[in-house]
Write a protein that holds these residues in place. Sequence first.
Motif, PDB file in Angstrom:
ATOM      1  N   ILE A 189     -32.408  20.651 -18.984  1.00 18.84           N
ATOM      2  CA  ILE A 189     -32.082  21.872 -18.288  1.00 18.84           C
ATOM      3  C   ILE A 189     -30.628  22.037 -18.469  1.00 18.84           C
ATOM      4  O   ILE A 189     -30.201  23.142 -18.335  1.00 18.84           O
ATOM      5  N   PHE A 231     -34.621  26.586 -17.458  1.00 19.45           N
ATOM      6  CA  PHE A 231     -34.779  26.740 -15.989  1.00 19.45           C
ATOM      7  C   PHE A 231     -34.569  28.160 -15.352  1.00 19.45           C
ATOM      8  O   PHE A 231     -34.401  29.064 -16.373  1.00 19.45           O
ATOM      9  N   GLY A 244     -37.316  24.406 -12.746  1.00 19.75           N
ATOM     10  CA  GLY A 244     -36.787  23.413 -13.789  1.00 19.75           C
ATOM     11  C   GLY A 244     -37.654  22.739 -14.908  1.00 19.75           C
ATOM     12  O   GLY A 244     -38.770  22.341 -14.024  1.00 19.75           O
ATOM     13  N   ASP A 302     -32.327  15.558 -11.630  1.00 21.81           N
ATOM     14  CA  ASP A 302     -32.361  17.083 -11.888  1.00 21.81           C
ATOM     15  C   ASP A 302     -32.911  17.514 -10.551  1.00 21.81           C
ATOM     16  O   ASP A 302     -32.577  18.864 -10.465  1.00 21.81           O
TER      17      ASP A 302
END
Length: 284
Positions: free
Chosen positions: A118, A124, A207, A270
Amino acid sequence: SEMEDLAASPPRTRKIFTEGEWREAGIFRREALKSGNRVAGPALVIEPNQTIIVEPGWQAEITARNHVLLRRTEKKRRQAALGTEADPVMLEVFNNLFMSIAEQMGVTLQNTAYSVNIKERLDFSCAVFDRHGALVANAPHMPVHLGSMDRSVETIIRLNSGDIHPGDVFALNAPYNGGTHLPDITVVTPVFDDARKEILFWAASRGHHADVGGTAPGSMTPLATTVDEEGVLFDNFRIVDRGRFREKELETLLTDHPYPARNPHQNVADLKAQIAANEKGVAE
């Protein structure tokens, strides 16, 4: 002439749906067309490996080099659409305003993400949706994400009707409900009015996580015969409940699985970045 006869009397016809209605279209074999022949639409020109659709108001011409050249022969009929009375200047202002929100969400996600996937590979997407889950604006991120993200938002709305509160955030990667493959996890956040009673918009970010379990690292094995073999399934998971990040429940979801996530710490980090990106959209 041969060209006129070919256009007027195709070998056979078939109904096709074009421009909002069923129309009779001529069917032509590509190998039967010669240089200089013209085919008026609607028509289908069939080749061994493709079919060329000649729309109404268009004409296909076979050139001297045996290429198919499409030309418009009739001026396009334009109809006024609902909502076109909006001030074009203000329309463009708000278009850029909403797109800017999605772009700022993307910058926040990139800056706060943990994984290379990402943070550096930029796999993403971020977007803003209306209260019903219809797309309002998106940043120019990953088309494969943006094309189905609205279905994920609509799923969250449908499955949580009457049970959505300020501070709630949901996560989803189910391919049955707008997801793509399981590594693409969508985080969805409602945007309430100032009275914190009515949902005005939704902010969402999707993502690609490096791994969400499954029989193979990366969670994209072609040998899977069940969804569990692909990885951990997030289907309407409430990741934040009225402002409380449900980290223990999230870790349980990632690890209590026949084929658990290989690096749940990275997944959690994340997902926190995606929540932060959505909050940026809410704040804007």
